[in-house]
Design a protein around this motif. Structure first.
Motif, PDB file in Angstrom:
ATOM      1  N   MET A 141       0.810  -1.198   0.000  1.00 29.00           N
ATOM      2  CA  MET A 141       0.000   0.000   0.000  1.00 29.00           C
ATOM      3  C   MET A 141       0.853   1.261   0.000  1.00 29.00           C
ATOM      4  O   MET A 141       0.388   2.289  -0.445  1.00 29.00           O
ATOM      5  CB  MET A 141      -0.906   0.041   1.218  1.00 29.00           C
ATOM      6  N   TYR A 142       2.040   1.184   0.544  1.00 31.62           N
ATOM      7  CA  TYR A 142       2.892   2.367   0.662  1.00 31.62           C
ATOM      8  C   TYR A 142       4.128   2.208  -0.206  1.00 31.62           C
ATOM      9  O   TYR A 142       4.612   1.101  -0.427  1.00 31.62           O
ATOM     10  CB  TYR A 142       3.285   2.587   2.127  1.00 31.62           C
ATOM     11  N   SER A 143       4.661   3.334  -0.654  1.00 27.34           N
ATOM     12  CA  SER A 143       5.826   3.296  -1.544  1.00 27.34           C
ATOM     13  C   SER A 143       7.130   3.051  -0.790  1.00 27.34           C
ATOM     14  O   SER A 143       8.123   2.689  -1.395  1.00 27.34           O
ATOM     15  CB  SER A 143       5.912   4.591  -2.341  1.00 27.34           C
ATOM     16  N   SER A 144       7.115   3.247   0.520  1.00 24.59           N
ATOM     17  CA  SER A 144       8.330   3.014   1.304  1.00 24.59           C
ATOM     18  C   SER A 144       7.966   2.718   2.760  1.00 24.59           C
ATOM     19  O   SER A 144       6.867   3.030   3.217  1.00 24.59           O
ATOM     20  CB  SER A 144       9.243   4.237   1.239  1.00 24.59           C
ATOM     21  N   ILE A 145       8.911   2.131   3.464  1.00 23.25           N
ATOM     22  CA  ILE A 145       8.721   1.841   4.895  1.00 23.25           C
ATOM     23  C   ILE A 145       8.491   3.137   5.686  1.00 23.25           C
ATOM     24  O   ILE A 145       7.584   3.194   6.507  1.00 23.25           O
ATOM     25  CB  ILE A 145       9.924   1.053   5.460  1.00 23.25           C
ATOM     26  N   SER A 173       2.239   6.768   8.828  1.00 19.82           N
ATOM     27  CA  SER A 173       0.823   6.840   8.471  1.00 19.82           C
ATOM     28  C   SER A 173      -0.087   6.589   9.672  1.00 19.82           C
ATOM     29  O   SER A 173       0.281   5.897  10.615  1.00 19.82           O
ATOM     30  CB  SER A 173       0.507   5.812   7.385  1.00 19.82           C
ATOM     31  N   THR A 174      -1.271   7.149   9.592  1.00 16.09           N
ATOM     32  CA  THR A 174      -2.279   6.894  10.617  1.00 16.09           C
ATOM     33  C   THR A 174      -2.662   5.424  10.613  1.00 16.09           C
ATOM     34  O   THR A 174      -2.802   4.809  11.680  1.00 16.09           O
ATOM     35  CB  THR A 174      -3.526   7.765  10.364  1.00 16.09           C
ATOM     36  N   LEU A 175      -2.804   4.845   9.427  1.00 17.93           N
ATOM     37  CA  LEU A 175      -3.153   3.428   9.348  1.00 17.93           C
ATOM     38  C   LEU A 175      -2.073   2.565   9.992  1.00 17.93           C
ATOM     39  O   LEU A 175      -2.391   1.638  10.739  1.00 17.93           O
ATOM     40  CB  LEU A 175      -3.379   3.011   7.894  1.00 17.93           C
ATOM     41  N   GLY A 176      -0.818   2.890   9.743  1.00 19.36           N
ATOM     42  CA  GLY A 176       0.272   2.147  10.371  1.00 19.36           C
ATOM     43  C   GLY A 176       0.192   2.210  11.887  1.00 19.36           C
ATOM     44  O   GLY A 176       0.383   1.212  12.583  1.00 19.36           O
TER      45      GLY A 176
END
Length: 56
Positions: A1-5, A11-14
């Motif tokens: 979902m994300y382009s990088s760690i 992110s809020t989702l993370g």
């Protein structure tokens, strides 16, 4: 979902997924929160579908 760690880490989702993994949240509350996020409908649906299939 994300382009990088780093993108995922910030992110809020993370953050919500970390809380879920540590027992500070539950899947239902995260899905309910995501439903209120101001995102394009397809993006919101994609996140919710991903949350529904995660197995811990």
């Amino acid at each position: 979902m994300y382009s990088s760690i780093p993108d995922m880490d910030g992110s809020t989702l993370g953050a919500r997924l970390n809380g879920l993994a540590k027992g500070f949240a539950n899947r239902s509350s995260i899905i309910e929160e995501v439903e209120g996020w101001e995102l394009p409908e397809l993006e919101r649906e994609r996140i919710i579908e991903m949350l529904k299939v995660i197995r811990w």
